[in-house]
Scaffold this motif. Structure first.
Motif, PDB file in Angstrom:
ATOM      1  N   UNK A   2       0.825  -1.208   0.000  1.00 46.24           N
ATOM      2  CA  UNK A   2       0.000   0.000   0.000  1.00 46.24           C
ATOM      3  C   UNK A   2       0.857   1.256   0.000  1.00 46.24           C
ATOM      4  N   UNK A   3       0.443   2.289  -0.701  1.00 42.77           N
ATOM      5  CA  UNK A   3       1.167   3.567  -0.642  1.00 42.77           C
ATOM      6  C   UNK A   3       1.162   4.105   0.786  1.00 42.77           C
ATOM      7  N   UNK A   4       2.277   4.655   1.199  1.00 51.37           N
ATOM      8  CA  UNK A   4       2.369   5.252   2.523  1.00 51.37           C
ATOM      9  C   UNK A   4       2.877   4.321   3.601  1.00 51.37           C
ATOM     10  N   UNK A   5       2.886   3.016   3.339  1.00 51.70           N
ATOM     11  CA  UNK A   5       3.335   2.072   4.360  1.00 51.70           C
ATOM     12  C   UNK A   5       4.807   2.270   4.699  1.00 51.70           C
ATOM     13  N   UNK A   6       5.634   2.498   3.702  1.00 46.86           N
ATOM     14  CA  UNK A   6       7.070   2.686   3.947  1.00 46.86           C
ATOM     15  C   UNK A   6       7.310   3.893   4.847  1.00 46.86           C
ATOM     16  N   UNK A   7       6.601   4.985   4.588  1.00 46.13           N
ATOM     17  CA  UNK A   7       6.756   6.185   5.416  1.00 46.13           C
ATOM     18  C   UNK A   7       6.270   5.937   6.839  1.00 46.13           C
ATOM     19  N   UNK A   8       5.175   5.203   6.974  1.00 43.45           N
ATOM     20  CA  UNK A   8       4.646   4.919   8.309  1.00 43.45           C
ATOM     21  C   UNK A   8       5.644   4.121   9.140  1.00 43.45           C
ATOM     22  N   UNK A   9       6.279   3.148   8.517  1.00 37.80           N
ATOM     23  CA  UNK A   9       7.257   2.331   9.245  1.00 37.80           C
ATOM     24  C   UNK A   9       8.547   3.115   9.465  1.00 37.80           C
ATOM     25  N   UNK A  10       8.863   4.030   8.532  1.00 39.43           N
ATOM     26  CA  UNK A  10      10.064   4.856   8.693  1.00 39.43           C
ATOM     27  C   UNK A  10       9.961   5.750   9.922  1.00 39.43           C
ATOM     28  N   UNK A  11       8.743   6.071  10.336  1.00 42.86           N
ATOM     29  CA  UNK A  11       8.556   6.861  11.552  1.00 42.86           C
ATOM     30  C   UNK A  11       9.165   6.144  12.758  1.00 42.86           C
ATOM     31  N   UNK A  12       9.179   4.823  12.714  1.00 34.56           N
ATOM     32  CA  UNK A  12       9.823   4.035  13.752  1.00 34.56           C
ATOM     33  C   UNK A  12      11.307   3.814  13.443  1.00 34.56           C
ATOM     34  N   UNK A  13      11.612   3.490  12.198  1.00 35.60           N
ATOM     35  CA  UNK A  13      12.971   3.086  11.840  1.00 35.60           C
ATOM     36  C   UNK A  13      13.974   4.232  11.929  1.00 35.60           C
ATOM     37  N   UNK A  14      13.603   5.419  11.454  1.00 38.19           N
ATOM     38  CA  UNK A  14      14.567   6.525  11.394  1.00 38.19           C
ATOM     39  C   UNK A  14      15.023   6.981  12.777  1.00 38.19           C
ATOM     40  N   UNK A  15      14.123   7.262  13.728  1.00 35.38           N
ATOM     41  CA  UNK A  15      14.600   7.662  15.059  1.00 35.38           C
ATOM     42  C   UNK A  15      15.458   6.584  15.725  1.00 35.38           C
ATOM     43  N   UNK A  16      15.039   5.323  15.589  1.00 33.92           N
ATOM     44  CA  UNK A  16      15.844   4.237  16.152  1.00 33.92           C
ATOM     45  C   UNK A  16      17.223   4.212  15.496  1.00 33.92           C
ATOM     46  N   UNK A  17      17.253   4.410  14.184  1.00 31.56           N
ATOM     47  CA  UNK A  17      18.524   4.396  13.465  1.00 31.56           C
ATOM     48  C   UNK A  17      19.457   5.511  13.904  1.00 31.56           C
ATOM     49  N   UNK A  18      18.919   6.705  14.119  1.00 32.69           N
ATOM     50  CA  UNK A  18      19.740   7.835  14.562  1.00 32.69           C
ATOM     51  C   UNK A  18      20.322   7.571  15.946  1.00 32.69           C
ATOM     52  N   UNK A  19      19.490   7.045  16.836  1.00 33.46           N
ATOM     53  CA  UNK A  19      19.971   6.741  18.186  1.00 33.46           C
ATOM     54  C   UNK A  19      21.036   5.644  18.136  1.00 33.46           C
ATOM     55  N   UNK A  20      20.778   4.599  17.362  1.00 29.61           N
ATOM     56  CA  UNK A  20      21.749   3.519  17.256  1.00 29.61           C
ATOM     57  C   UNK A  20      23.055   3.957  16.631  1.00 29.61           C
ATOM     58  N   UNK A  21      22.953   4.783  15.592  1.00 32.00           N
ATOM     59  CA  UNK A  21      24.164   5.270  14.948  1.00 32.00           C
ATOM     60  C   UNK A  21      25.006   6.121  15.874  1.00 32.00           C
ATOM     61  N   UNK A  22      24.336   6.952  16.667  1.00 35.18           N
ATOM     62  CA  UNK A  22      25.069   7.808  17.604  1.00 35.18           C
ATOM     63  C   UNK A  22      25.692   6.983  18.725  1.00 35.18           C
ATOM     64  N   UNK A  23      24.935   6.008  19.227  1.00 29.77           N
ATOM     65  CA  UNK A  23      25.454   5.154  20.297  1.00 29.77           C
ATOM     66  C   UNK A  23      26.713   4.405  19.847  1.00 29.77           C
ATOM     67  N   UNK A  24      26.665   3.857  18.633  1.00 32.86           N
ATOM     68  CA  UNK A  24      27.828   3.121  18.128  1.00 32.86           C
ATOM     69  C   UNK A  24      29.042   4.040  18.047  1.00 32.86           C
ATOM     70  N   UNK A  25      28.827   5.248  17.549  1.00 32.94           N
ATOM     71  CA  UNK A  25      29.938   6.190  17.409  1.00 32.94           C
ATOM     72  C   UNK A  25      30.507   6.577  18.771  1.00 32.94           C
ATOM     73  N   UNK A  26      29.639   6.894  19.703  1.00 25.03           N
ATOM     74  CA  UNK A  26      30.105   7.334  21.022  1.00 25.03           C
ATOM     75  C   UNK A  26      30.822   6.201  21.758  1.00 25.03           C
ATOM     76  N   UNK A  27      30.300   4.982  21.646  1.00 28.89           N
ATOM     77  CA  UNK A  27      30.914   3.845  22.339  1.00 28.89           C
ATOM     78  C   UNK A  27      32.276   3.504  21.742  1.00 28.89           C
ATOM     79  N   UNK A  28      32.367   3.501  20.421  1.00 18.60           N
ATOM     80  CA  UNK A  28      33.630   3.108  19.777  1.00 18.60           C
ATOM     81  C   UNK A  28      34.652   4.242  19.758  1.00 18.60           C
ATOM     82  N   UNK A  29      34.212   5.499  19.950  1.00 13.84           N
ATOM     83  CA  UNK A  29      35.125   6.642  20.016  1.00 13.84           C
ATOM     84  C   UNK A  29      34.903   7.406  21.318  1.00 13.84           C
ATOM     85  N   UNK A  30      34.808   6.655  22.399  1.00  7.91           N
ATOM     86  CA  UNK A  30      34.484   7.258  23.690  1.00  7.91           C
ATOM     87  C   UNK A  30      35.509   8.291  24.135  1.00  7.91           C
TER      88      UNK A  30
END
Length: 341
Positions: free
Chosen positions: A49-77
């Motif tokens: 269905x149109x719009x499904x990708x955007x609806x799920x991205x509402x969950x995926x993008x914030x999680x991705x930003x947090x995960x990406x930042x956590x990985x960077x901070x942990x590996x370059x503490x």
């Protein structure tokens, strides 16, 4: 003396009147929009269905930003918690510092939550958005150019990038633009996934796994060129080892998945209407595109069964049935003529 080079911007902030717009954040936002747009197009082509990708991205993008930042901070503490550093800087995501490994892992977790809420299989969703993610990475890497980071060894090649900042121990000069190399590689990965998906009709998460494996190959040699400070294990940077491990896992998944569940899911979103033709991605087996039949289609009686030739009975009942049909048809024609007149 070098004849040409890629100049770095004097500032990583662009101003739209009084509104500051950070180049790093701008590249990330544009990349997300491209990923959602292309993912939506591929999802519809697969029967979603149109719009499904955007609806799920509402969950995926914030999680991705947090995960990406956590990985960077942990590996370059050491950049945030060593002597003379301010730990508050760990939250300043706009200044750069997102680890793709953490972004993909946590983003997948967010996507899984979104897919569960919509009753959608995560592997099918991942296959649809895989090329878009690669394009998003290609765009996002230019945020490193705004921040004058992610460069390689010194060089005087015509496409060298000029570093003018001396912050964090940087030495002004011209260097290999590894951000550019990775951006171009990601574009190639996206095109590879689109082609392979079209050619081999990848399904059950294999298109996403191909994206991961192909990206890791490029990341390995690009990471090897970088000169910024990083943790090393047995002479290799941490991200080199991560690339090797993730590559092996992705290839293993492709092999095992192809044996266990060959082909592609014929239906990816229950209740979807107006499935696309699959012209953009080669999804010939999507509903409405003339591909594989779903279970429901296989159970439907064929045209021959419903209205084809019927064997005549030995006692001549077939002829009597045909005569009755002709008589009934003649009666209907007469009635129709009477109504027309």
């Amino acid at each position: 003396m070098e004849l040409a080079y890629i100049p770095s911007p004097s500032s990583g902030v662009l101003y739209l009147g009084p509104v500051p717009l950070r180049g790093y954040a701008f590249c990330i936002i544009i990349g997300v929009f491209v990923a959602v747009w292309l993912g939506n197009k591929r999802w519809i082509a697969r029967g979603g269905r149109p719009g499904t990708v955007a609806d799920i991205a509402v969950w995926a993008v914030p999680f991705g930003l947090v995960g990406g930042r956590l990985y960077h901070v942990i590996t370059d503490y050491q950049l945030y918690f060593s002597e003379g550093r301010d730990w508050v800087d760990a939250f300043k995501i706009w200044e750069g510092g997102l680890g793709i490994w953490g972004a993909i892992a946590f983003g997948a977790l967010g996507a899984w939550i979104g897919c569960r809420r919509r009753g959608i299989p995560l592997p099918a969703y991942a296959d649809a958005v895989a090329p878009g993610i690669a394009f998003a990475q290609a765009i996002g890497r230019w945020g490193n150019w705004f921040n004058q980071e992610l460069y390689g060894r010194p060089t005087d090649l015509p496409w060298a990038v000029e570093i003018t900042s001396s912050a964090d121990g940087r030495v002004p000069g011209t260097y290999h633009p590894t951000f550019l190399y990775e951006s171009l590689w990601c574009i190639g990965v996206a095109l590879l996934v689109i082609w392979a998906d079209r050619r081999f009709r990848l399904g059950h998460g294999r298109a996403f796994a191909l994206y991961v494996a192909a990206y890791c190959v490029g990341r390995f040699w690009i990471e090897y060129m970088r000169v910024d400070e990083a943790h090393e294990i047995l002479g290799l940077r941490l991200n080199n080892w991560t690339s090797v491990l993730v590559f092996l896992l992705a290839v293993l998944y492709i092999v095992l998945s192809a044996r266990k569940r060959p082909g592609r899911e014929p239906v990816v979103e229950p209740g979807a209407e107006g499935a696309g033709t699959g012209e953009d991605t080669g999804d010939e087996d999507t509903p409405g595109a003339g591909g594989e039949k779903t279970v429901e289609d296989a159970e439907k009686p064929s045209t021959a069964d419903a209205g084809g030739d019927r064997p005549e009975a030995e006692d001549g009942s077939g002829e009597r049935a045909a005569s009755a049909d002709e008589a009934d048809g003649g009666a209907k024609d007469g009635a129709g003529s009477a109504r027309k007149s």
